[in-house]
Design a protein around this motif. Structure first.
Motif, PDB file in Angstrom:
ATOM      1  N   VAL A 245       1.037  -0.885   0.215  1.00  0.00           N
ATOM      2  CA  VAL A 245      -0.513  -0.030   0.275  1.00  0.00           C
ATOM      3  C   VAL A 245       0.314   0.667  -0.062  1.00  0.00           C
ATOM      4  O   VAL A 245       2.230   1.019   0.742  1.00  0.00           O
ATOM      5  N   ALA A 246       0.732   2.219  -0.546  1.00  0.00           N
ATOM      6  CA  ALA A 246       1.342   3.336  -1.389  1.00  0.00           C
ATOM      7  C   ALA A 246       0.703   4.434  -1.005  1.00  0.00           C
ATOM      8  O   ALA A 246       0.402   4.804  -2.231  1.00  0.00           O
ATOM      9  N   ASN A 247       0.688   5.260  -0.051  1.00  0.00           N
ATOM     10  CA  ASN A 247      -0.330   6.300  -0.339  1.00  0.00           C
ATOM     11  C   ASN A 247       0.453   7.937   0.073  1.00  0.00           C
ATOM     12  O   ASN A 247       0.695   8.054   0.398  1.00  0.00           O
ATOM     13  N   ILE A 248       1.095   8.063  -1.895  1.00  0.00           N
ATOM     14  CA  ILE A 248       2.438   9.382  -1.738  1.00  0.00           C
ATOM     15  C   ILE A 248       1.647  10.083  -2.900  1.00  0.00           C
ATOM     16  O   ILE A 248       0.970  11.250  -2.160  1.00  0.00           O
ATOM     17  N   LEU A 249       2.279  10.402  -3.210  1.00  0.00           N
ATOM     18  CA  LEU A 249       2.190  11.779  -4.506  1.00  0.00           C
ATOM     19  C   LEU A 249       3.288  10.746  -6.525  1.00  0.00           C
ATOM     20  O   LEU A 249       2.924   9.847  -6.053  1.00  0.00           O
ATOM     21  N   ALA A 250       1.966  11.544  -7.219  1.00  0.00           N
ATOM     22  CA  ALA A 250       2.217  10.496  -8.597  1.00  0.00           C
ATOM     23  C   ALA A 250       3.910  10.536  -8.636  1.00  0.00           C
ATOM     24  O   ALA A 250       4.760   9.640  -8.771  1.00  0.00           O
ATOM     25  N   LYS A 251       4.759  10.973  -8.646  1.00  0.00           N
ATOM     26  CA  LYS A 251       6.150  11.320  -8.312  1.00  0.00           C
ATOM     27  C   LYS A 251       7.313  10.880  -8.446  1.00  0.00           C
ATOM     28  O   LYS A 251       7.827   9.458  -8.532  1.00  0.00           O
ATOM     29  N   PRO A 252       6.790  10.118  -6.453  1.00  0.00           N
ATOM     30  CA  PRO A 252       7.854   9.315  -6.199  1.00  0.00           C
ATOM     31  C   PRO A 252       7.016   7.826  -6.931  1.00  0.00           C
ATOM     32  O   PRO A 252       7.699   7.112  -6.746  1.00  0.00           O
ATOM     33  N   LEU A 253       5.875   8.059  -6.225  1.00  0.00           N
ATOM     34  CA  LEU A 253       5.048   6.531  -7.303  1.00  0.00           C
ATOM     35  C   LEU A 253       5.688   5.933  -8.210  1.00  0.00           C
ATOM     36  O   LEU A 253       6.226   4.846  -8.595  1.00  0.00           O
ATOM     37  N   MET A 254       6.173   6.901  -9.169  1.00  0.00           N
ATOM     38  CA  MET A 254       6.627   6.438 -10.534  1.00  0.00           C
ATOM     39  C   MET A 254       7.350   6.342 -10.543  1.00  0.00           C
ATOM     40  O   MET A 254       8.097   5.100 -11.149  1.00  0.00           O
ATOM     41  N   GLU A 255       8.840   6.998  -9.929  1.00  0.00           N
ATOM     42  CA  GLU A 255      10.140   6.504  -9.513  1.00  0.00           C
ATOM     43  C   GLU A 255       9.847   4.917  -8.827  1.00  0.00           C
ATOM     44  O   GLU A 255      10.737   4.751  -8.857  1.00  0.00           O
ATOM     45  N   GLN A 279      -3.129  12.247 -13.684  1.00  0.00           N
ATOM     46  CA  GLN A 279      -1.975  11.417 -13.496  1.00  0.00           C
ATOM     47  C   GLN A 279      -1.913  10.372 -13.712  1.00  0.00           C
ATOM     48  O   GLN A 279      -1.351   9.770 -13.570  1.00  0.00           O
ATOM     49  N   ILE A 280      -3.560   9.615 -13.722  1.00  0.00           N
ATOM     50  CA  ILE A 280      -3.039   8.353 -14.291  1.00  0.00           C
ATOM     51  C   ILE A 280      -3.019   8.030 -14.915  1.00  0.00           C
ATOM     52  O   ILE A 280      -2.237   6.828 -14.542  1.00  0.00           O
ATOM     53  N   GLU A 281      -3.097   8.432 -16.001  1.00  0.00           N
ATOM     54  CA  GLU A 281      -2.283   7.113 -17.471  1.00  0.00           C
ATOM     55  C   GLU A 281      -1.118   7.674 -17.244  1.00  0.00           C
ATOM     56  O   GLU A 281      -0.504   6.254 -17.843  1.00  0.00           O
ATOM     57  N   GLU A 282      -0.001   8.567 -16.525  1.00  0.00           N
ATOM     58  CA  GLU A 282       1.595   8.611 -17.087  1.00  0.00           C
ATOM     59  C   GLU A 282       1.538   7.657 -15.514  1.00  0.00           C
ATOM     60  O   GLU A 282       2.769   7.210 -15.633  1.00  0.00           O
ATOM     61  N   VAL A 283       0.270   7.855 -13.892  1.00  0.00           N
ATOM     62  CA  VAL A 283       1.011   6.451 -13.298  1.00  0.00           C
ATOM     63  C   VAL A 283       0.799   5.196 -14.075  1.00  0.00           C
ATOM     64  O   VAL A 283       1.690   4.577 -13.369  1.00  0.00           O
ATOM     65  N   ILE A 284      -0.455   4.816 -14.821  1.00  0.00           N
ATOM     66  CA  ILE A 284      -0.435   4.007 -15.041  1.00  0.00           C
ATOM     67  C   ILE A 284       0.426   3.340 -15.969  1.00  0.00           C
ATOM     68  O   ILE A 284       1.057   2.448 -15.913  1.00  0.00           O
ATOM     69  N   ASP A 285       1.193   4.344 -16.610  1.00  0.00           N
ATOM     70  CA  ASP A 285       2.433   3.728 -17.466  1.00  0.00           C
ATOM     71  C   ASP A 285       3.308   3.804 -17.060  1.00  0.00           C
ATOM     72  O   ASP A 285       4.004   2.769 -17.954  1.00  0.00           O
ATOM     73  N   ALA A 286       4.316   3.832 -16.192  1.00  0.00           N
ATOM     74  CA  ALA A 286       5.002   3.628 -16.155  1.00  0.00           C
ATOM     75  C   ALA A 286       5.016   2.305 -14.952  1.00  0.00           C
ATOM     76  O   ALA A 286       5.929   2.169 -14.928  1.00  0.00           O
TER      77      ALA A 286
END
Length: 316
Positions: A245-255, A279-286
């Motif tokens: 479980v990770a409730n953070i932010l989009a940028k660190p989640l992608m990294e 931000q959803i599509e960018e996170v899904i792609d990562a």
């Protein structure tokens, strides 16, 4: 004891100067508020974003602590008005005004804003000074003042609701970006066997430990800073885990996507939050090389509908 407040509205570029001028003039506290209706999302560590237009409130203790602000002398009022006008001119404020602030029991005033929160499937978040509304429910007892993740934010609620729907019995869970520890504690109360909680903030690690003790799950929850967590995993046979479980932010989640893939079992489950819909599509792609994030869910309350949860499974 009573207090005098001077409010002024200025551009964010002038806030630092206004703060310095008020503090030099004896202000005991400065409060910043949005002058309009501009959303600010959870910042990255080290960032302190401000609204374009800010209402700055400087709070002054009246010289005579026995003075009632409603009967403050005309000369004292005039002095504060003059100070407000002087600073407003220097920072090009668009408006300035005064209000009185009566003394209160501030601890009780702060506590009064918190009430038990019902989540999905009879899970409740209960401030530590209140009695649970339903003693038979799954009650998470929290200190709302310790760290992010008290249950009052939409992203935390989205993750909690998801956890109540998972078969957690006997599972090993990583709570990455644990904040107050609420998600890991919820997982344990819902049947998980063990939780490894990680955060970059030492205050969050401390808050998680304290909240785990408060909920009597500290024997099954371990807390770490990131480098401590990596060392622990190298020294102990704890990986791979069943769930992240990770409730953070989009940028660190992608990294973190490739790193998370090294921590979890095949078909293990993951839930991500701290995201807005753009931000959803960018996170899904990562995450696509490692995880299938097929579950998208928005928060239901109108004012927080921009917050989204993603969940799915590790595909290897």
């Amino acid at each position: 004891m009573a207090w005098q407040q001077i409010h002024l509205q200025c551009e964010k570029s002038q806030v630092d100067l206004a703060e310095a001028l008020f503090l030099e003039s004896g202000a005991v506290s400065i409060v910043l508020e949005d002058a309009g209706d501009q959303p600010l999302f959870e910042p990255l560590p080290g960032e302190s974003p401000l609204w374009d237009e800010v209402v700055l409130t400087a709070i002054f203790q009246l010289a005579d602590s026995g003075t009632d602000s409603s009967t403050m002398s005309e000369s004292a009022t005039s002095d504060f008005e003059a100070l407000g006008q002087e600073i407003a001119t220097q920072v090009h404020a668009s408006r300035v005004w005064l209000t009185a602030l009566e003394d209160k029991d501030w601890e009780r005033e702060w506590m009064s804003h918190y009430q038990p929160i019902p989540c999905a499937n009879n899970l409740w978040i209960v401030p530590k000074w209140l009695t649970p509304p339903d003693s038979d429910a799954t009650n998470i007892i929290m200190d709302p003042g310790l760290a992010f993740g008290t249950g009052y934010h939409a992203t935390t609620r989205l993750c909690l609701d998801w956890l109540t729907e998972q078969p957690l019995a006997g599972k090993m869970v990583i709570d990455y970006g644990c904040g107050s520890g609420i998600l890991g504690i919820a997982a344990l109360l819902l049947g998980a066997e063990q939780v490894l909680s990680v955060d970059i903030d030492p205050q969050a690690v401390l808050a998680t430990k304290q909240n785990a003790e408060r909920n009597k799950v500290d024997d099954r929850l371990r807390t770490f800073l990131p480098h401590e967590f990596k060392h622990y995993c190298d020294q102990h046979d704890v990986l791979p885990v069943d769930m992240i479980v990770a409730n953070i932010l989009a940028k660190p989640l992608m990294e973190l996507a490739p790193y998370f893939a090294t921590l979890i079992k095949a078909d293990g489950k993951i839930v991500l939050a701290g995201l807005i819909d753009s931000q959803i599509e960018e996170v899904i792609d990562a995450y696509k090389p490692y995880f299938q994030l097929a579950d998208q869910h928005k928060f239901t309350q109108q004012e927080d509908k921009h917050w989204v949860r993603l969940a799915g499974t590790y595909i290897g």
